[in-house]
Design a protein around this motif. Structure first.
Motif, PDB file in Angstrom:
ATOM      1  N   GLU A 189       7.684   1.110   4.817  1.00 32.49           N
ATOM      2  CA  GLU A 189       7.238   0.062   5.735  1.00 32.49           C
ATOM      3  C   GLU A 189       7.599  -1.264   5.080  1.00 32.49           C
ATOM      4  O   GLU A 189       7.467  -1.419   3.871  1.00 32.49           O
ATOM      5  CB  GLU A 189       5.714   0.168   5.906  1.00 32.49           C
ATOM      6  CG  GLU A 189       5.082  -0.983   6.681  1.00 32.49           C
ATOM      7  CD  GLU A 189       3.557  -0.853   6.807  1.00 32.49           C
ATOM      8  OE1 GLU A 189       3.010   0.207   6.421  1.00 32.49           O
ATOM      9  OE2 GLU A 189       2.927  -1.814   7.253  1.00 32.49           O
ATOM     10  N   PHE A 196       8.900  -0.168  10.359  1.00 31.78           N
ATOM     11  CA  PHE A 196       8.934   1.105   9.637  1.00 31.78           C
ATOM     12  C   PHE A 196      10.340   1.674   9.637  1.00 31.78           C
ATOM     13  O   PHE A 196      11.008   1.692  10.671  1.00 31.78           O
ATOM     14  CB  PHE A 196       7.963   2.100  10.286  1.00 31.78           C
ATOM     15  CG  PHE A 196       6.536   1.646  10.193  1.00 31.78           C
ATOM     16  CD1 PHE A 196       5.716   2.099   9.167  1.00 31.78           C
ATOM     17  CD2 PHE A 196       6.025   0.733  11.102  1.00 31.78           C
ATOM     18  CE1 PHE A 196       4.404   1.652   9.060  1.00 31.78           C
ATOM     19  CE2 PHE A 196       4.713   0.284  11.003  1.00 31.78           C
ATOM     20  CZ  PHE A 196       3.903   0.746   9.975  1.00 31.78           C
ATOM     21  N   HIS A 238       0.843  -1.202   0.000  1.00 31.16           N
ATOM     22  CA  HIS A 238       0.000   0.000   0.000  1.00 31.16           C
ATOM     23  C   HIS A 238       0.871   1.242   0.000  1.00 31.16           C
ATOM     24  O   HIS A 238       2.059   1.163   0.316  1.00 31.16           O
ATOM     25  CB  HIS A 238      -0.970   0.006   1.194  1.00 31.16           C
ATOM     26  CG  HIS A 238      -0.317  -0.030   2.538  1.00 31.16           C
ATOM     27  ND1 HIS A 238       0.073  -1.195   3.156  1.00 31.16           N
ATOM     28  CD2 HIS A 238       0.045   0.962   3.393  1.00 31.16           C
ATOM     29  CE1 HIS A 238       0.625  -0.924   4.338  1.00 31.16           C
ATOM     30  NE2 HIS A 238       0.627   0.379   4.511  1.00 31.16           N
ATOM     31  N   VAL A 268       0.693   5.332   1.329  1.00 31.33           N
ATOM     32  CA  VAL A 268      -0.077   6.232   2.194  1.00 31.33           C
ATOM     33  C   VAL A 268       0.175   7.681   1.817  1.00 31.33           C
ATOM     34  O   VAL A 268       1.319   8.094   1.632  1.00 31.33           O
ATOM     35  CB  VAL A 268       0.307   6.004   3.670  1.00 31.33           C
ATOM     36  CG1 VAL A 268      -0.493   6.928   4.579  1.00 31.33           C
ATOM     37  CG2 VAL A 268       0.102   4.552   4.053  1.00 31.33           C
ATOM     38  N   HIS A 312       4.351   7.161   3.182  1.00 33.50           N
ATOM     39  CA  HIS A 312       5.145   5.943   3.160  1.00 33.50           C
ATOM     40  C   HIS A 312       4.626   4.946   2.147  1.00 33.50           C
ATOM     41  O   HIS A 312       3.474   4.985   1.738  1.00 33.50           O
ATOM     42  CB  HIS A 312       5.293   5.323   4.549  1.00 33.50           C
ATOM     43  CG  HIS A 312       4.107   4.583   5.105  1.00 33.50           C
ATOM     44  ND1 HIS A 312       3.204   5.150   5.943  1.00 33.50           N
ATOM     45  CD2 HIS A 312       3.715   3.305   4.977  1.00 33.50           C
ATOM     46  CE1 HIS A 312       2.287   4.245   6.310  1.00 33.50           C
ATOM     47  NE2 HIS A 312       2.571   3.113   5.727  1.00 33.50           N
TER      48      HIS A 312
HETATM   49 FE   FE2 Z   1       1.387   1.357   6.209  1.00 37.71          FE
END
Ligand code: FE2
Length: 378
Positions: free
Chosen positions: A346, A333, A184, A186, A267
């Motif tokens: 991450e 992270f 993903h 962000v 991130h």
């Molecule tokens: Fe995340």
């Protein structure tokens, strides 16, 4: 109307078709101050391999771009070779950052028409790029801040990356660290802007809001934020959107907005099938991670239930664990990857869990606050 036609129409009404079918992330392009060195960093520290290059030697006059790849991850590192253009201005304002989240589509012309007709602001009209290896169609729209989405149609292309690029085979190469694909990405957006961007992803791109975290879920003493996770129809592309929330002191999202000078990618989560091995290798190569206190591991299995991994290496490396209804996940992270406290990575390994590590937010944000405090930004 025949019965069959009526039935077909009824089915269409009941199951709305995905007007923007996405096949996943195609690549992520960073605008950076020194692409030659950034490419070396992603190869030596993160385990990417050299793939392709474009620049003055290939007839591109205003920039140099290095493409690196690891499994299904493709990063493009682009730098301007003059001042006074859009890339140079982007770096002056934001520092190194993510410009393009490129998405693979079957039909880039249709993706552009579907999104712009729903209110998306065009960044690039459908454009055909050709060389002897075939052709690519790309188009694009703006999203938050100066970030853009490009739609890439590459079904008729056999070259290393795209027309304009040549193979890049430097003497230096390195082993993969086991990073596989983008889990993903962000975005951090401004105060009270989360719902505006949720609406954008729903209306313009056909995404759904699959999870919401409010400031009760995500606040420590200081570092409050709110977040909604947006997913496309098949779940291949997930974009959580964060906005800052009022806390005692400065939210980590507010710190980002101040130093990035606006909204942007916070991130990128990179998936691995063996987080212990991957993180150990990344650390050996100099990637720095946030550290939670050792006490985090004291009652770990009481909190998250039985896990297959030994706790000792998780504790040694600082890897976090969380569980949801469907399984668990392991995550960690990095610190920001540049001197501005902005973009970070991450590392995530999913073992059934489809969530984002809500149970780790408190421990994690306290770790972030210690870093913010060290920077004088809390
Ligand atoms: Fe995340």
């Amino acid at each position: 109307m025949s019965t069959a036609m009526a039935e077909k129409l009824q089915i269409q009404l009941e199951t709305p078709t995905d007007f923007l079918p996405l096949q996943g992330t195609d690549y992520i392009e960073f605008y950076v101050g020194n692409a030659k060195q950034a490419a070396h960093y992603y190869m030596s520290a993160f385990g990417f391999s050299a793939l392709a290059y474009a620049g003055p030697e290939t007839g591109i006059r205003d920039r140099a771009s290095y493409v690196v790849r690891q499994n299904k991850l493709t990063f493009v590192l682009t730098t301007p070779i003059h001042a006074g253009n859009e890339i140079a201005d982007h770096i002056y304002k934001h520092g190194d950052g993510v410009k393009v989240l490129a998405l693979r589509v079957e039909d880039a012309t249709d993706a552009w028409m579907q999104t712009t007709s729903r209110g998306g602001k065009s960044y690039m009209e459908p454009t055909l790029l050709k060389d002897e290896e075939g052709e690519i169609v790309m188009s694009g729209i703006h999203t938050y801040g100066d970030t853009v989405h490009l739609f890439i149609e590459r079904k008729n292309y056999n070259g290393p990356f795209m027309p304009g690029y040549r193979n890049w085979e430097p003497a230096f190469n390195t082993q993969s660290t086991g990073l596989l694909y983008v889990d993903h990405c962000v975005g951090n957006v401004g105060w009270n802007c989360m719902n505006k961007w949720v609406k954008f992803y729903e209306e313009v791109m056909g995404f759904r809001n699959i999870l919401t975290f409010d400031d009760n879920d995500i606040s420590t003493e200081y570092s409050a934020l709110m977040s909604k996770v947006m997913s496309n129809g098949n779940g291949y592309v997930k974009f959580p959107i964060n906005e800052p929330a009022e806390g005692k002191k400065k939210s980590q999202v507010e710190e980002y907005l101040e130093f990035y000078d606006g909204e942007g990618v916070q991130h990128i989560a990179l998936a691995t099938n063996d987080i212990v091995k991957t993180v150990r290798e990344l650390m050996k190569r100099g990637v720095e991670f946030l550290k939670v206190p050792d006490t985090y591991y004291n009652d770990l299995e009481n909190r998250v239930g039985r896990i297959e991994e030994d706790i000792a290496p998780l504790k040694e490396l600082g890897i976090l664990v969380d569980r949801d209804d469907e399984g668990y996940l392991l995550q960690l992270f990095s610190k920001p990857i540049e001197d501005r406290p902005t973009v970070f990575f991450e590392i995530i390994q999913r073992k059934g869990a489809k969530s984002f590590g809500k149970g780790n937010f408190k421990a994690l944000f306290e770790a972030i606050e210690r870093e913010q405090e060290a920077r004088g930004n809390l």
